[in-house]
Design a protein around this motif. Structure first.
Motif, PDB file in Angstrom:
ATOM      1  N   GLU A  76     -16.157   8.348   6.797  1.00  0.00           N
ATOM      2  CA  GLU A  76     -16.790   9.059   7.915  1.00  0.00           C
ATOM      3  C   GLU A  76     -18.098   9.731   7.514  1.00  0.00           C
ATOM      4  N   SER A  77     -18.268  10.021   6.213  1.00  0.00           N
ATOM      5  CA  SER A  77     -19.533  10.614   5.763  1.00  0.00           C
ATOM      6  C   SER A  77     -20.677   9.609   5.929  1.00  0.00           C
ATOM      7  N   GLY A  78     -20.339   8.300   5.960  1.00  0.00           N
ATOM      8  CA  GLY A  78     -21.348   7.262   6.177  1.00  0.00           C
ATOM      9  C   GLY A  78     -22.332   7.134   5.029  1.00  0.00           C
ATOM     10  N   VAL A  79     -22.047   7.787   3.902  1.00  0.00           N
ATOM     11  CA  VAL A  79     -22.984   7.844   2.778  1.00  0.00           C
ATOM     12  C   VAL A  79     -22.661   6.740   1.769  1.00  0.00           C
ATOM     13  N   LEU A  80     -23.694   6.087   1.229  1.00  0.00           N
ATOM     14  CA  LEU A  80     -23.495   5.171   0.108  1.00  0.00           C
ATOM     15  C   LEU A  80     -23.743   5.968  -1.171  1.00  0.00           C
ATOM     16  N   PHE A  81     -22.703   6.075  -2.029  1.00  0.00           N
ATOM     17  CA  PHE A  81     -22.767   6.927  -3.217  1.00  0.00           C
ATOM     18  C   PHE A  81     -23.280   6.190  -4.464  1.00  0.00           C
ATOM     19  N   TYR A  82     -23.333   4.852  -4.421  1.00  0.00           N
ATOM     20  CA  TYR A  82     -23.720   4.035  -5.588  1.00  0.00           C
ATOM     21  C   TYR A  82     -22.736   4.248  -6.739  1.00  0.00           C
ATOM     22  N   ASN A  83     -21.556   4.726  -6.442  1.00  0.00           N
ATOM     23  CA  ASN A  83     -20.555   5.086  -7.456  1.00  0.00           C
ATOM     24  C   ASN A  83     -19.197   4.621  -6.935  1.00  0.00           C
ATOM     25  N   THR A  84     -18.485   3.811  -7.758  1.00  0.00           N
ATOM     26  CA  THR A  84     -17.240   3.193  -7.303  1.00  0.00           C
ATOM     27  C   THR A  84     -16.185   4.223  -6.922  1.00  0.00           C
ATOM     28  N   LEU A  85     -16.112   5.331  -7.671  1.00  0.00           N
ATOM     29  CA  LEU A  85     -15.102   6.352  -7.377  1.00  0.00           C
ATOM     30  C   LEU A  85     -15.151   6.770  -5.903  1.00  0.00           C
ATOM     31  N   PHE A  86     -16.355   6.847  -5.351  1.00  0.00           N
ATOM     32  CA  PHE A  86     -16.486   7.233  -3.953  1.00  0.00           C
ATOM     33  C   PHE A  86     -16.535   6.030  -3.029  1.00  0.00           C
ATOM     34  N   ASP A  87     -17.377   5.045  -3.360  1.00  0.00           N
ATOM     35  CA  ASP A  87     -17.581   3.936  -2.432  1.00  0.00           C
ATOM     36  C   ASP A  87     -16.310   3.127  -2.209  1.00  0.00           C
ATOM     37  N   GLU A  88     -15.459   2.969  -3.256  1.00  0.00           N
ATOM     38  CA  GLU A  88     -14.250   2.170  -3.076  1.00  0.00           C
ATOM     39  C   GLU A  88     -13.226   2.909  -2.219  1.00  0.00           C
ATOM     40  N   ASN A  89     -13.434   4.221  -2.051  1.00  0.00           N
ATOM     41  CA  ASN A  89     -12.506   4.983  -1.224  1.00  0.00           C
ATOM     42  C   ASN A  89     -13.013   5.158   0.203  1.00  0.00           C
ATOM     43  N   ALA A  90     -14.060   4.376   0.539  1.00  0.00           N
ATOM     44  CA  ALA A  90     -14.614   4.418   1.891  1.00  0.00           C
ATOM     45  C   ALA A  90     -14.155   3.236   2.726  1.00  0.00           C
ATOM     46  N   ALA A  91     -13.609   2.185   2.098  1.00  0.00           N
ATOM     47  CA  ALA A  91     -13.280   0.972   2.861  1.00  0.00           C
ATOM     48  C   ALA A  91     -12.271   0.113   2.099  1.00  0.00           C
ATOM     49  N   CYS A  92     -11.555  -0.735   2.852  1.00  0.00           N
ATOM     50  CA  CYS A  92     -10.704  -1.740   2.211  1.00  0.00           C
ATOM     51  C   CYS A  92     -11.579  -2.524   1.242  1.00  0.00           C
ATOM     52  N   HIS A  93     -11.018  -2.855   0.082  1.00  0.00           N
ATOM     53  CA  HIS A  93     -11.829  -3.600  -0.884  1.00  0.00           C
ATOM     54  C   HIS A  93     -10.997  -4.588  -1.684  1.00  0.00           C
ATOM     55  N   ILE A  94     -11.703  -5.492  -2.325  1.00  0.00           N
ATOM     56  CA  ILE A  94     -11.099  -6.384  -3.302  1.00  0.00           C
ATOM     57  C   ILE A  94     -11.891  -6.205  -4.591  1.00  0.00           C
ATOM     58  N   ALA A  95     -11.269  -6.535  -5.722  1.00  0.00           N
ATOM     59  CA  ALA A  95     -11.998  -6.461  -6.990  1.00  0.00           C
ATOM     60  C   ALA A  95     -11.947  -7.814  -7.663  1.00  0.00           C
ATOM     61  N   LEU A  96     -13.108  -8.267  -8.078  1.00  0.00           N
ATOM     62  CA  LEU A  96     -13.178  -9.473  -8.897  1.00  0.00           C
ATOM     63  C   LEU A  96     -12.717  -9.111 -10.293  1.00  0.00           C
ATOM     64  N   GLY A  97     -11.919  -9.986 -10.911  1.00  0.00           N
ATOM     65  CA  GLY A  97     -11.589  -9.789 -12.317  1.00  0.00           C
ATOM     66  C   GLY A  97     -10.195  -9.255 -12.590  1.00  0.00           C
ATOM     67  N   GLN A  98     -10.117  -8.409 -13.617  1.00  0.00           N
ATOM     68  CA  GLN A  98      -8.855  -7.952 -14.209  1.00  0.00           C
ATOM     69  C   GLN A  98      -7.904  -7.297 -13.194  1.00  0.00           C
ATOM     70  N   CYS A  99      -6.610  -7.644 -13.285  1.00  0.00           N
ATOM     71  CA  CYS A  99      -5.597  -7.009 -12.432  1.00  0.00           C
ATOM     72  C   CYS A  99      -5.012  -5.784 -13.140  1.00  0.00           C
ATOM     73  N   TYR A 100      -4.247  -4.985 -12.382  1.00  0.00           N
ATOM     74  CA  TYR A 100      -3.521  -3.848 -12.957  1.00  0.00           C
ATOM     75  C   TYR A 100      -2.072  -4.249 -13.196  1.00  0.00           C
ATOM     76  N   LYS A 101      -1.648  -4.149 -14.460  1.00  0.00           N
ATOM     77  CA  LYS A 101      -0.256  -4.446 -14.814  1.00  0.00           C
ATOM     78  C   LYS A 101       0.707  -3.503 -14.079  1.00  0.00           C
ATOM     79  N   ASP A 102       0.226  -2.270 -13.832  1.00  0.00           N
ATOM     80  CA  ASP A 102       1.063  -1.283 -13.145  1.00  0.00           C
ATOM     81  C   ASP A 102       1.341  -1.644 -11.693  1.00  0.00           C
ATOM     82  N   CYS A 103       0.622  -2.645 -11.175  1.00  0.00           N
ATOM     83  CA  CYS A 103       0.855  -3.092  -9.802  1.00  0.00           C
ATOM     84  C   CYS A 103       1.789  -4.295  -9.780  1.00  0.00           C
ATOM     85  N   LEU A 104       2.641  -4.406 -10.794  1.00  0.00           N
ATOM     86  CA  LEU A 104       3.691  -5.428 -10.829  1.00  0.00           C
ATOM     87  C   LEU A 104       5.009  -4.718 -11.122  1.00  0.00           C
ATOM     88  N   ARG A 105       6.108  -5.226 -10.555  1.00  0.00           N
ATOM     89  CA  ARG A 105       7.438  -4.660 -10.843  1.00  0.00           C
ATOM     90  C   ARG A 105       7.947  -5.182 -12.186  1.00  0.00           C
TER      91      ARG A 105
END
Ligand code: ZN
Ligand code: ZN
Length: 415
Positions: free
Chosen positions: A333-362
């Protein structure tokens, strides 16, 4: 503390320090803390150290960096020196984590600070650093210890984000958005975080109960089916590290995320926001996936850098993360582009190219890299998030028996 010259109310930094130490790290009595930060963030770093000692910390070890010193290396460093990395420092960090030290990073620098430096030198140094940092990073990505990342409104970063404002107004505006997104503008930030974690846990549990085989994303320019890894696990908000401490790795955070299946992604997706990657702004990314792999890729701006990125290795053309963030989140809702993943990835649904998280497996105990790959987990040297969610995003969950369940409607959670 001499921070009277700052153009924002510094009293709120005390609240942010309490949230970082209490909620972000949940620092245990007697625990040491490895704290990396920009020197500019000292007004916050000092408060964090004080809060940590009040919480019973063993020793707080601050390691400060400075944007001008970083730039000086690329301006004046001699050829042949850019392959050097402080491996001895990272080995010390890894040793600290083996001894159960917690880890905190405070971001404050302009993410585009190196955009006018020689990209070959920056890339060479980044590669050497990544290789040397690996032993320490493995403890963090393996979630061996409690860790967190938070942010401080640095002046150069603020000017990058708000180029039309004068420097003081820009820093004040960045401070406001960081403090609001970090929920420290509330009367009781710690209670606000507890409530937020409860909400994220409810979303995460709902997704885990449904155990969808795939998610189908639709919006203008996007028709993408993301198969999920076999035995995937949704994560979000507070999580328990292997040392038994429940922490919040990101302050702020709005996402619930999991590991997709590296071979089961089909269709076309267009990025909904630009991606700032190592000093280059990549805008208008559009890619087509077939059997999990990018077979067509273009971008309106920064295309060369994007094409090079997906050439990094075999896994760079496949995705290792899918994350859901409602369009109505405070950062969005801030509508701001932060140029920083910590903020920008929490502004919208996203996908990441590359390495997966082992913690996201049972049931990952004893799982080898080969086992993870067999379940669909991707591996790569890169992990680069980019935003695909928009106000018109619709997401269906597809069950094993091919039934459809509404997950997102009109950019937000369906229920
Ligand atoms: Zn994410
Ligand atoms: Zn990510």
């Amino acid at each position: 503390m001499n921070d009277t010259a700052l153009p924002f109310d510094t009293a709120i930094l005390d609240k942010l320090a309490d949230v970082i130490v209490g909620t972000g790290l949940n620092l245990a009595p007697g625990q040491d803390l490895v704290l990396t930060a920009s020197a500019e963030a000292l007004p916050l770093v000092r408060r964090v150290a004080a809060a940590a000692y009040r919480a019973g910390a063993g020793v707080v070890a601050p390691i400060l960096s400075d944007e001008e010193i970083t730039r000086a290396r690329y301006l004046h460093g001699h050829d042949g020196t850019f392959s050097h990395a402080p491996g001895w420092l990272f080995e010390g960090m890894a040793k600290a984590y083996e001894g159960n030290a917690a880890r905190l990073h405070i971001a404050a620098d302009n993410p585009m600070a190196l955009s006018d430096m020689d990209p070959a030198k920056v890339a060479e140094a980044a590669k050497a650093n990544a290789a040397a940092y690996k032993p320490a990073l493995a403890k963090i990505s393996g979630f061996e210890i409690n860790w967190s990342i938070a942010a401080y409104p640095g002046r150069a970063w603020a000017r990058q984000v708000f180029p039309d404002l004068d420097p003081d107004a820009a820093q004040a505006a960045l401070a406001d958005t960081i403090f609001a997104a970090s929920r420290v503008d509330r009367a009781d930030p710690v209670a606000a975080w507890a409530e937020h974690n409860t909400e994220l846990a409810a979303r995460r549990d709902w997704l885990n109960e449904h155990d969808f085989a795939a998610l189908h994303f639709r919006s203008s320019n996007t028709d993408l089916t993301v198969g999920l890894a076999d035995g995937h696990l949704w994560q979000g908000g507070a999580a328990e590290a292997k040392n038994g401490i429940t922490c919040n790795p990101n302050i702020p955070t709005e996402e619930v995320f999991t590991t997709p299946h590296k071979d089961r992604v089909e269709g076309t997706v267009r990025a909904s926001k630009p991606l700032a990657h190592q000093g280059t702004l990549i805008d208008g990314i559009e890619v087509t996936f077939e059997a999990g792999k990018i077979t067509r890729a273009k971008a309106d701006r920064g295309e060369e850098v994007f094409l090079k990125l997906i050439e990094t290795d075999e896994g760079a053309r496949r995705i290792g993360e899918v994350a859901l963030v409602p369009h109505a989140s405070p950062i969005s809702e801030s509508g701001v582009l932060f140029y920083n993943t910590l903020f920008d990835e929490n502004a919208a649904c996203h996908i990441a190219l590359g390495q997966c998280y082992k913690d996201c497996l049972r049931d990952t105990a004893g799982l080898s890299d080969v086992d993870i790959a067999a379940r669909g987990g991707n591996s790569s040297l890169i992990h680069v998030d980019w935003m695909i969610g928009a106000a018109d995003t619709e997401i269906d969950g597809i069950t094993l028996s091919e039934e459809r369940v509404a997950v997102f409607r009109g950019g937000n959670w369906a229920d």
